[in-house]
Design an enzyme around this catalytic site. Structure first.
Site, PDB file in Angstrom:
ATOM      1  N   GLU A   1       0.807  -1.221   0.000  1.00 57.13           N
ATOM      2  CA  GLU A   1       0.000   0.000   0.000  1.00 57.13           C
ATOM      3  C   GLU A   1       0.843   1.276   0.000  1.00 57.13           C
ATOM      4  O   GLU A   1       0.433   2.297  -0.557  1.00 57.13           O
ATOM      5  CB  GLU A   1      -0.940   0.003   1.213  1.00 57.13           C
TER       6      GLU A   1
ATOM      7  N   ASP B   1      -8.106   1.240 -11.113  1.00 53.93           N
ATOM      8  CA  ASP B   1      -6.828   0.547 -11.221  1.00 53.93           C
ATOM      9  C   ASP B   1      -6.239   0.274  -9.829  1.00 53.93           C
ATOM     10  O   ASP B   1      -6.503   1.005  -8.880  1.00 53.93           O
ATOM     11  CB  ASP B   1      -5.887   1.482 -12.006  1.00 53.93           C
TER      12      ASP B   1
ATOM     13  N   LYS C   1      -5.706  -2.888  -4.705  1.00 52.03           N
ATOM     14  CA  LYS C   1      -5.064  -3.484  -3.517  1.00 52.03           C
ATOM     15  C   LYS C   1      -3.886  -2.653  -3.018  1.00 52.03           C
ATOM     16  O   LYS C   1      -3.340  -2.927  -1.957  1.00 52.03           O
ATOM     17  CB  LYS C   1      -4.609  -4.911  -3.827  1.00 52.03           C
TER      18      LYS C   1
ATOM     19  N   GLU D   1      -9.780  -3.255  -9.841  1.00 50.95           N
ATOM     20  CA  GLU D   1      -8.766  -4.243 -10.224  1.00 50.95           C
ATOM     21  C   GLU D   1      -7.990  -4.655  -8.971  1.00 50.95           C
ATOM     22  O   GLU D   1      -7.312  -3.836  -8.360  1.00 50.95           O
ATOM     23  CB  GLU D   1      -7.790  -3.653 -11.237  1.00 50.95           C
TER      24      GLU D   1
ATOM     25  N   ASP E   1      -3.581  -5.767 -19.787  1.00 45.95           N
ATOM     26  CA  ASP E   1      -2.396  -6.092 -18.996  1.00 45.95           C
ATOM     27  C   ASP E   1      -1.869  -7.508 -19.246  1.00 45.95           C
ATOM     28  O   ASP E   1      -0.766  -7.833 -18.805  1.00 45.95           O
ATOM     29  CB  ASP E   1      -2.715  -5.982 -17.496  1.00 45.95           C
TER      30      ASP E   1
ATOM     31  N   ARG F   1      -1.991  -4.591 -27.436  1.00 48.73           N
ATOM     32  CA  ARG F   1      -2.747  -3.343 -27.593  1.00 48.73           C
ATOM     33  C   ARG F   1      -2.773  -2.912 -29.054  1.00 48.73           C
ATOM     34  O   ARG F   1      -2.501  -1.764 -29.407  1.00 48.73           O
ATOM     35  CB  ARG F   1      -2.122  -2.266 -26.705  1.00 48.73           C
TER      36      ARG F   1
END
Ligand SMILES: *[C@@H]1O[C@H](CO)[C@@H](O)[C@H](O)[C@H]1NC(C)=O
Ligand SMILES: *[C@@H]1O[C@H](CO)[C@@H](O)[C@H](O)[C@H]1NC(C)=O
Ligand SMILES: *[C@@H]1O[C@H](CO)[C@@H](O)[C@H](O)[C@H]1NC(C)=O
Ligand SMILES: *[C@@H]1O[C@H](CO)[C@@H](O)[C@H](O)[C@H]1NC(C)=O
Ligand SMILES: *[C@@H]1O[C@H](CO)[C@@H](O)[C@H](O)[C@H]1NC(C)=O
Ligand SMILES: *[C@@H]1O[C@H](CO)[C@@H](O)[C@H](O)[C@H]1NC(C)=O
Ligand SMILES: *[C@@H]1O[C@H](CO)[C@@H](O)[C@H](O)[C@H]1NC(C)=O
Ligand SMILES: *[C@@H]1O[C@H](CO)[C@@H](O)[C@H](O)[C@H]1NC(C)=O
Ligand SMILES: *[C@@H]1O[C@H](CO)[C@@H](O)[C@H](O)[C@H]1NC(C)=O
Ligand SMILES: *[C@@H]1O[C@H](CO)[C@@H](O)[C@H](O)[C@H]1NC(C)=O
Length: 532
Positions: free
Chosen positions: A187, A231, A234, A255, A324, A371
């Site tokens: 975090e 995004d 976590k 996500e 991703d 992409r």
């Protein structure tokens, strides 16, 4: 930090969204795209070398011009890549994907004007479709001004390039994450590396928290956003999210990149829903090869199941591909395995999400190869997987229309004895999967027990558009060419021949169809009215 928000000072207004909730999203099917790679404004098919990691010229106007293409496949929501100004010309290329915020108060001019973004929102709403915007608030991105890290182990950073968080104090102290099992580290330390650090916002700081809250509320209102994809959830403390979600005022889909469903489930309720990454890992295990492990799907509960909340369908977003991860077709080119894996996304619990380009058979590997520019495909609508995606969205819609509890009742597995098969029931849908692949020398059989459907019910498999009748003792179904089967009672095709037009039965209940027609006209008028 400068608490200035520019979104509300603009001329053209986007039609007010009727704050879309989890329930509103639960019946939706989402098409995810990278704005820079989906469509150019002038329809020019410029070259796009993904390995260069630079802008290829896609825009919001381009999206508006190709909404028929998206809606034609049955999608009724579009998730676009982040919209704010990014850092460019980094050692890893430009921020064409949108995940390298530099100034979250400025809409990136690379994709058009603020009016263009509002026009996209309006264009979607006029079609009864939803707009989902992707946001990144865990970190910004910037090139260090001095990478000499001795003696203090700190490189110099020009925070004044950032807006509105433009001081070192707005960010956590410099340190890169090195222990993913230490939640504090995850975090409070930084993502990125010394060439392109992603300074981590200090979301323990009240002023930062309150600025982010106003920012999301303003962004959602200014562009009449219906949902927000978030995004790196976590990477911010768990108890940050519920107030932030409240400020957003619309459905939030986070996500949480993990294969651990218990870990993922913890975030359901903090944000409204999470992307179902744990099941994605299982899906790869199951169908990535013809010797895959189908039990990975059947034995491991999804985050939604573990969260034990009331409406499993809107608690996760289910996907096979995203920006991703390597595209599925980079793992296997076997169309039978591809169709099995694609189907799983649409027939179970969770809001289905398809990543642009899958329908055109794109097979790009790891980022940045995944992409590709969609304009290079010509947006052809007669491609096998375009047609296949349409069948799947259509089958789900038929099931939702036919059963009020389709959404709220969790799907269940029907045990099979052959380990190369699995069967999922979400009434009225019944989906049969196999990973034997298209070249199997013998085809497996699924056993459907009595009781799932009334005896004598005719089922239609929307994959092959063939019928079959359920007997008194159930029915055994044999696969064809390793393909899955997605079955619904034939009677349900009457309302909309969509999935298998050729099998649609000429109906006597024409009045019912016209009522549905009137309702959709009414809702179209309603969205036009809300423009004023
Ligand atoms: C069309 O758009 C592309 C990408 O934005 C641009 O490079 C090109 O110059 C434009 N072509 C014309 C004819 O305007
Ligand atoms: C870069 O940082 C180092 C260590 O803090 C310092 O000694 C050096 O003078 C700095 N160089 C420049 C050009 O600022
Ligand atoms: C976890 O990470 C934090 C932040 O990097 C660090 O201060 C702390 O010592 C770590 N805890 C453990 C048990 O390693
Ligand atoms: C999964 O996550 C839960 C909750 O954070 C944790 O207790 C458990 O140890 C994790 N399991 C594994 C295998 O890492
Ligand atoms: C298949 O997946 C299940 C569930 O995760 C696991 O218990 C089993 O060991 C796996 N089998 C193989 C062969 O990997
Ligand atoms: C199936 O067999 C054909 C003919 O041998 C071959 O061309 C094809 O690549 C095989 N497909 C797969 C997915 O293995
Ligand atoms: C299905 O399989 C599971 C796991 O092997 C088992 O616990 C369950 O009893 C089976 N259900 C039926 C109806 O056979
Ligand atoms: C509707 O869904 C419920 C819950 O799964 C199920 O019990 C019921 O049989 C379904 N009805 C139809 C017509 O499929
Ligand atoms: C199914 O059809 C058979 C043969 O027509 C008939 O005997 C039986 O009663 C029917 N069963 C049901 C439940 O309708
Ligand atoms: C399905 O096949 C199994 C195994 O051959 C058999 O025992 C069963 O009676 C069949 N069921 C039906 C409905 O035909």
């Amino acid at each position: 930090m400068r608490p200035s928000f520019i979104f509300s000072s603009l001329l053209l207004f986007a039609s007010p969204a009727l704050a879309a909730s989890a329930a509103d999203w639960s019946t939706r099917q989402i098409y995810q795209l990278v704005t820079d790679r989906f469509a150019t404004s002038n329809n020019s098919a410029t070259t796009c070398d993904t390995s260069l990691r630079t802008y290829c010229g896609g825009s919001w106007k381009g999206i508006i011009n190709h909404l028929d293409y998206i809606q034609g496949m049955g999608f009724d929501a579009v998730w676009i890549s982040p919209v704010v100004k990014n850092v460019d010309a980094t050692p890893y290329g430009d921020g064409y994907h949108g995940y390298w915020s530099e100034d979250i108060n400025t809409i990136s001019s690379r994709y058009g004007s603020t009016d263009d973004l509002k026009a996209l929102s309006n264009a979607l709403h006029e079609r009864g479709m939803y707009l989902m915007i992707d946001i990144v608030i865990n970190h910004f991105a910037g090139i260090p001004t001095n990478t000499t890290t001795s003696p203090s182990n700190q490189f110099t950073f020009d925070y004044s390039r950032f807006n509105p968080f433009n001081m070192a104090d707005d960010f956590h102290a410099q340190c890169f994450i090195n222990d993913y099992t230490n939640q504090t580290d995850v975090e409070q330390c930084w993502l990125g590396d010394e060439k392109l650090p992603l300074p981590d916002l200090n979301t323990e700081d009240d002023a930062v928290v309150s600025a982010l809250s106003s920012w999301i509320g303003d962004l959602v209102k200014a562009y009449a956003v219906d949902g927000v994809r978030i995004d790196t959830v976590k990477h911010i403390r768990h108890d940050f999210w519920s107030a932030f979600t409240k400020s957003a005022g619309v459905w939030t889909l986070g996500e949480v990149l993990t294969d651990n469903a218990t870990y993922s489930a913890q975030y359901i309720g903090a944000v409204d829903a999470v992307l179902d990454y744990p099941s994605w890992y299982n899906l790869l295990d199951a169908f990535g090869t013809s010797t895959g492990n189908l039990s990975a799907l059947t034995l491991n509960p999804s985050p939604a199941a573990l969260a034990s909340k009331s409406s499993p369908t809107s608690l996760t977003g289910v996907f096979l591909e995203n920006h991703d991860q390597p595209r599925f077709a980079s793992h296997t080119s076997d169309v039978a395995l591809i169709k099995n894996a694609m189907s799983w996304v649409f027939v179970g619990d969770g809001v289905p999400i398809m990543y642009y380009g899958q329908e055109q058979g794109y097979a790009g590997g790891a980022d940045p190869a995944n992409r590709e520019a969609l304009w290079l495909s010509g947006y052809e609508t007669n491609k096998p997987l375009v047609l296949y995606a349409s069948k799947l969205t259509s089958a789900r819609k038929l099931a939702i229309a036919a059963n009020k509890t389709f959404i709220s009742t969790p799907a269940s597995w029907i045990n099979q004895s052959d380990p190369s098969t699995i069967a999922l029931s979400k009434p009225p849908l019944l989906s049969l999967f196999t990973n034997v692949g298209s070249n199997a020398t013998s085809q497996p059989t699924w056993s459907i027990p009595a009781g799932l459907y009334e005896a004598n019910t005719t089922l239609v498999d929307v994959v092959s558009c063939t019928r079959l009748v359920v007997g008194e003792d159930g029915v055994n179904v044999t696969a064809m060419e390793g393909l899955p089967k997605v079955m619904i009672p034939a009677s349900m095709l009457k309302k909309d021949g969509g999935a298998c037009p050729a099998l649609a039965i000429k109906q006597s209940g024409a009045t019912r169809r016209s009522v549905v027609g009137v309702l959709s006209v009414v809702s179209a008028v309603w969205s036009v009215v809300t423009l004023v």
